[in-house]
Each structure stands twice: as C-alpha cells, then as structure tokens.
Design a protein around this motif. Structure first.
Motif, mmCIF file in Angstrom:
data_model
loop_
_atom_site.group_PDB
_atom_site.id
_atom_site.type_symbol
_atom_site.label_atom_id
_atom_site.label_comp_id
_atom_site.label_asym_id
_atom_site.label_seq_id
_atom_site.Cartn_x
_atom_site.Cartn_y
_atom_site.Cartn_z
ATOM 1 N N SER A 1 0.908 -1.232 0.039
ATOM 2 C CA SER A 1 -0.051 0.115 0.146
ATOM 3 C C SER A 1 0.922 1.258 -0.146
ATOM 4 O O SER A 1 1.632 1.521 0.685
ATOM 5 C CB SER A 1 -0.878 0.042 1.237
ATOM 6 O OG SER A 1 -1.598 1.245 1.317
ATOM 7 N N ASN A 2 0.496 2.218 -0.983
ATOM 8 C CA ASN A 2 0.995 3.309 -0.941
ATOM 9 C C ASN A 2 0.276 4.440 0.045
ATOM 10 O O ASN A 2 0.888 5.454 0.393
ATOM 11 C CB ASN A 2 1.022 4.040 -2.338
ATOM 12 C CG ASN A 2 -0.325 4.181 -2.953
ATOM 13 O OD1 ASN A 2 -1.435 3.351 -2.343
ATOM 14 N ND2 ASN A 2 -0.606 4.755 -3.948
ATOM 15 N N VAL A 3 -0.821 4.134 0.435
ATOM 16 C CA VAL A 3 -1.655 4.927 1.376
ATOM 17 C C VAL A 3 -0.920 4.713 2.668
ATOM 18 O O VAL A 3 -0.718 5.404 3.558
ATOM 19 C CB VAL A 3 -3.234 4.348 1.594
ATOM 20 C CG1 VAL A 3 -3.719 5.162 2.501
ATOM 21 C CG2 VAL A 3 -3.723 4.656 0.061
ATOM 22 N N ALA A 4 -0.363 3.448 2.861
ATOM 23 C CA ALA A 4 0.276 3.074 4.245
ATOM 24 C C ALA A 4 1.680 4.144 4.375
ATOM 25 O O ALA A 4 2.007 4.146 5.574
ATOM 26 C CB ALA A 4 0.761 1.527 4.315
ATOM 27 N N ALA A 5 2.242 4.494 3.171
ATOM 28 C CA ALA A 5 2.849 5.315 3.247
ATOM 29 C C ALA A 5 2.664 6.678 3.859
ATOM 30 O O ALA A 5 3.531 7.583 4.509
ATOM 31 C CB ALA A 5 3.759 5.846 2.037
ATOM 32 N N LEU A 6 1.316 6.998 3.866
ATOM 33 C CA LEU A 6 0.895 8.280 4.413
ATOM 34 C C LEU A 6 0.440 8.006 5.670
ATOM 35 O O LEU A 6 0.619 8.962 6.742
ATOM 36 C CB LEU A 6 -0.347 8.765 3.557
ATOM 37 C CG LEU A 6 -1.216 10.007 3.874
ATOM 38 C CD1 LEU A 6 -0.214 11.118 3.631
ATOM 39 C CD2 LEU A 6 -2.194 10.157 2.889
ATOM 40 N N ALA B 1 2.363 22.346 2.299
ATOM 41 C CA ALA B 1 1.419 22.632 1.534
ATOM 42 C C ALA B 1 0.496 21.978 1.739
ATOM 43 O O ALA B 1 -0.698 21.757 1.716
ATOM 44 C CB ALA B 1 1.645 23.460 0.167
ATOM 45 N N ALA B 2 1.008 20.340 1.517
ATOM 46 C CA ALA B 2 0.115 19.276 1.494
ATOM 47 C C ALA B 2 -0.579 18.846 2.682
ATOM 48 O O ALA B 2 -1.658 18.114 2.973
ATOM 49 C CB ALA B 2 0.746 17.986 0.651
ATOM 50 N N ARG B 3 0.131 18.924 3.939
ATOM 51 C CA ARG B 3 -0.104 18.443 5.309
ATOM 52 C C ARG B 3 -1.404 18.999 5.785
ATOM 53 O O ARG B 3 -2.301 18.258 6.151
ATOM 54 C CB ARG B 3 0.870 18.628 6.525
ATOM 55 C CG ARG B 3 2.078 18.076 6.298
ATOM 56 C CD ARG B 3 3.186 18.215 7.314
ATOM 57 N NE ARG B 3 4.114 17.346 7.269
ATOM 58 C CZ ARG B 3 5.291 17.595 7.577
ATOM 59 N NH1 ARG B 3 5.612 18.749 8.356
ATOM 60 N NH2 ARG B 3 6.242 16.629 7.701
ATOM 61 N N PRO B 4 -1.883 20.154 5.658
ATOM 62 C CA PRO B 4 -3.186 20.649 6.014
ATOM 63 C C PRO B 4 -4.295 19.749 4.947
ATOM 64 O O PRO B 4 -5.436 19.677 5.895
ATOM 65 C CB PRO B 4 -3.067 22.045 5.994
ATOM 66 C CG PRO B 4 -1.691 22.496 5.840
ATOM 67 C CD PRO B 4 -0.928 21.247 5.231
ATOM 68 N N ALA B 5 -4.141 19.893 4.019
ATOM 69 C CA ALA B 5 -5.148 19.310 3.056
ATOM 70 C C ALA B 5 -5.306 17.822 3.466
ATOM 71 O O ALA B 5 -6.431 17.457 3.332
ATOM 72 C CB ALA B 5 -4.755 19.600 1.675
ATOM 73 N N ALA B 6 -4.234 17.239 3.562
ATOM 74 C CA ALA B 6 -4.451 15.625 4.003
ATOM 75 C C ALA B 6 -5.162 15.455 5.335
ATOM 76 O O ALA B 6 -6.208 14.351 5.250
ATOM 77 C CB ALA B 6 -3.145 15.132 4.149
ATOM 78 N N PRO C 1 -9.495 12.958 7.611
ATOM 79 C CA PRO C 1 -9.247 12.907 9.153
ATOM 80 C C PRO C 1 -9.057 11.618 9.802
ATOM 81 O O PRO C 1 -8.262 11.143 10.839
ATOM 82 C CB PRO C 1 -10.171 13.682 9.838
ATOM 83 C CG PRO C 1 -11.452 13.683 8.628
ATOM 84 C CD PRO C 1 -10.634 13.671 7.321
ATOM 85 N N GLU C 2 -9.794 10.562 9.105
ATOM 86 C CA GLU C 2 -9.775 9.223 9.581
ATOM 87 C C GLU C 2 -8.499 8.566 9.456
ATOM 88 O O GLU C 2 -8.309 7.774 10.418
ATOM 89 C CB GLU C 2 -10.603 8.401 8.709
ATOM 90 C CG GLU C 2 -12.330 8.738 8.905
ATOM 91 C CD GLU C 2 -12.558 9.550 7.523
ATOM 92 O OE1 GLU C 2 -13.765 9.831 7.082
ATOM 93 O OE2 GLU C 2 -11.533 10.260 6.832
ATOM 94 N N LEU C 3 -7.723 8.843 8.640
ATOM 95 C CA LEU C 3 -6.258 8.271 8.322
ATOM 96 C C LEU C 3 -5.256 9.012 9.734
ATOM 97 O O LEU C 3 -4.422 8.065 9.953
ATOM 98 C CB LEU C 3 -5.552 8.534 7.194
ATOM 99 C CG LEU C 3 -6.432 8.270 5.826
ATOM 100 C CD1 LEU C 3 -5.502 8.548 4.777
ATOM 101 C CD2 LEU C 3 -6.466 6.737 5.956
ATOM 102 N N PHE C 4 -5.740 9.929 10.292
ATOM 103 C CA PHE C 4 -5.048 10.589 11.328
ATOM 104 C C PHE C 4 -5.515 10.684 12.646
ATOM 105 O O PHE C 4 -5.102 11.441 13.381
ATOM 106 C CB PHE C 4 -4.443 11.866 10.863
ATOM 107 C CG PHE C 4 -3.830 11.913 9.279
ATOM 108 C CD1 PHE C 4 -2.454 11.559 9.064
ATOM 109 C CD2 PHE C 4 -4.393 12.544 8.330
ATOM 110 C CE1 PHE C 4 -1.817 11.463 7.841
ATOM 111 C CE2 PHE C 4 -3.822 12.322 6.862
ATOM 112 C CZ PHE C 4 -2.492 12.022 6.847
#
Length: 286
Positions: A194-199, A269-274, A279-282
């Motif tokens: 998973s690339n999402v696991a990288a996030l 720049a991307a952190r606030p958007a993520a 929000p569920e991922l974090f």
C-alpha cells in the motif's frame, strides 16, 4: 495490507541505517499485516548488494511478517538476490521479469521456473507494474500459475472488471495499490502493498474498505500528488512525499541520484489538506 520500508538518505545518498531501523520498529508496532522491502518505492535498482543484505537482516529482525523483494533488471543478479533472501525464510520473495529487454512467454516461464527452484520452499510474488517492459496478461498469468506451484501472488496496478474476471482464474492472490483497494476489492483484489500506508500506516489498515475514504484519497492525490507526477517526480519520490506528509517517521524526501525529490514547501502545503480531507487516516497518530 503490507507496507514498504523507505530509504532514509544522508546528503551523500548513503542510507541512514539508524533512521531506517527506527522506521522499521515503528512499522512493526502498527496494525499492518506485514512489511516488505525492495519494491519500486524502496529504490531497489540503486542498491549495492551489501546494502540489500543489510536491509534484509534489519527487516527480518523486526518480528513482523515480512517479504523481500529480490528484483533487479538483471536476471543473474536477481537470482543471486533470491538465493540470499530465501535463507532468511521470508513469507514470500517478490520478483520482476528481467527488464532491459522484453521477454516472450517462453522466456518468462523459464525465468520463473529457475527462480522458484532457487527459492525452494519460499513462495514467489510476481511484481508486474505498468512500466514493466514485459506485461503479463491474465492468460499468461494463468499459465505461469499452473507451471510454477510456488507462485502465490501478483503485485499489480489492477484493471477493470473484465481484467479481474480473467486474472482471478489464476488462483493467485492479487495485490493492488492502496488508493484503489476499496473499489478493486469488490472486483476480486485480495489486498495491497500500500502506498496509502506510506501516508498513514494504521489509517491505511483501518480505512481499507471505505469507498468514501478512497474517493477523498483520490481528491487529495489530484490536488497534491498528480501535479508532482506531471512535473516528473518518480514513484519513489512520491511515496517519500506521502510519508513526509504523514509525518509518522523521519524518512525524508530525498531519493537517490539522479532522481529528483519533493521539496519541504510541497510537503508543508499538502499536510493541512491531507488532514482536512482524510481525518480518519490521522485519528490515532500514525
């Protein structure tokens, strides 16, 4: 759901093994099903053989289920990597079809048969990404699965319903990218490297089946990943960018020369958007 080790690099492109060991320990404590090394995101084509062996030993010591990529453009180098990886008894060894010249079907079969012989009882996973020179279609996949009993899985970008209808006839486990896992599971995918696991390692596990989260991941990718991709950043650079945005380990964005890296400004720049979109991922740190 499996996650890869990403190479933390020093300014001279050497691997910072202290940071890599910390990263591996962090991942080993997550809810991930297992860890692997030496895929595209692990920059396998840049590794010396000493680096390859040292990373393998580090990963095998985590206590987490693990797989090792033995991939290399050279069939001969790859075969020796398989031999050494098999000695560590991983859950599987990931291999690619040798990649300087495209191979015909007979040559692909010959490669996998000899590789399986060297791997012994350790099963194989065939990694066949979209940029591979030799594309393994579902018909060839079925032939390979019949001829090589220890071939147990396929790491792939996936496809549409017609593709899955044919590919699943091989009986292999089909693993797709994390940002397509929810929708492709409905078509027949079994899991993800998973690339999402990288996030977000834990977030990727917990939200794996959510079509709504997948839709919002696509929105985040469209805003912050696709522009980097269009600017020429490689997949390893993009995965390190995601890890830096997730901020769960000190991976850094640097990729090995001559590949270009994402910048600190792009990450910030991307952190606030993520966190706003996903929000569920974090919800629980990493």
């Amino acid at each position: 759901m499996w996650a890869t080790l990403l190479l933390p690099l020093n300014a001279d492109d050497s691997i910072d093994f202290r940071r890599l060991e910390t990263q591996a320990a962090t991942l080993a404590a997550t809810e991930l099903d297992g860890l692997y090394a030496h895929g595209t995101a692990g920059e396998f084509q840049t590794l010396t053989e000493d680096e390859f062996d040292r990373i393998n030993d580090l990963l095998a010591a985590t206590g987490k289920p693990f797989q090792l990529g033995a991939s290399h453009p050279s069939a001969q180098v790859q075969l020796e990597r398989v031999r050494r990886a098999a000695a560590l008894e991983p859950g599987a060894i990931q291999v690619i079809v040798p990649d300087w010249l495209p191979l015909n079907d007979r040559e692909v079969l010959a490669f996998l048969r000899r590789t399986a012989d060297v791997a012994g009882e350790v099963p194989l996973v065939l990694y066949n990404p979209p940029h591979a020179k030799t594309r393994v279609d579902p018909q060839l996949l079925r032939s390979l699965a019949d001829a090589v009993p220890t071939l147990i899985g396929l790491k792939t970008a996936g496809g549409d319903k017609a593709w899955f209808d044919q590919a699943t006839k091989s009986g292999l486990s089909i693993f797709v990218p994390g940002h397509f896992l929810a929708s492709m599971s409905l078509l027949g995918a079994h899991g993800s490297y998973s690339n999402v696991a990288a996030l977000s390692p834990n977030g990727a596990v917990r939200q794996a089946g959510s079509l709504d989260v997948e839709r919002r991941i696509a929105e985040f990718f469209a805003q912050h990943v696709v522009p980097l991709q269009k600017a020429g950043l490689s997949n390893p650079a993009l995965d390190k960018f995601l890890a830096a945005v997730g901020d769960w380990a000190d991976v850094g964005t640097r990729v090995r020369w001559p590949m270009a890296s994402a910048t600190r400004e792009q990450v910030e720049a991307a952190r606030p958007a993520a966190r706003s979109l996903l929000p569920e991922l974090f919800a629980d740190s990493w």
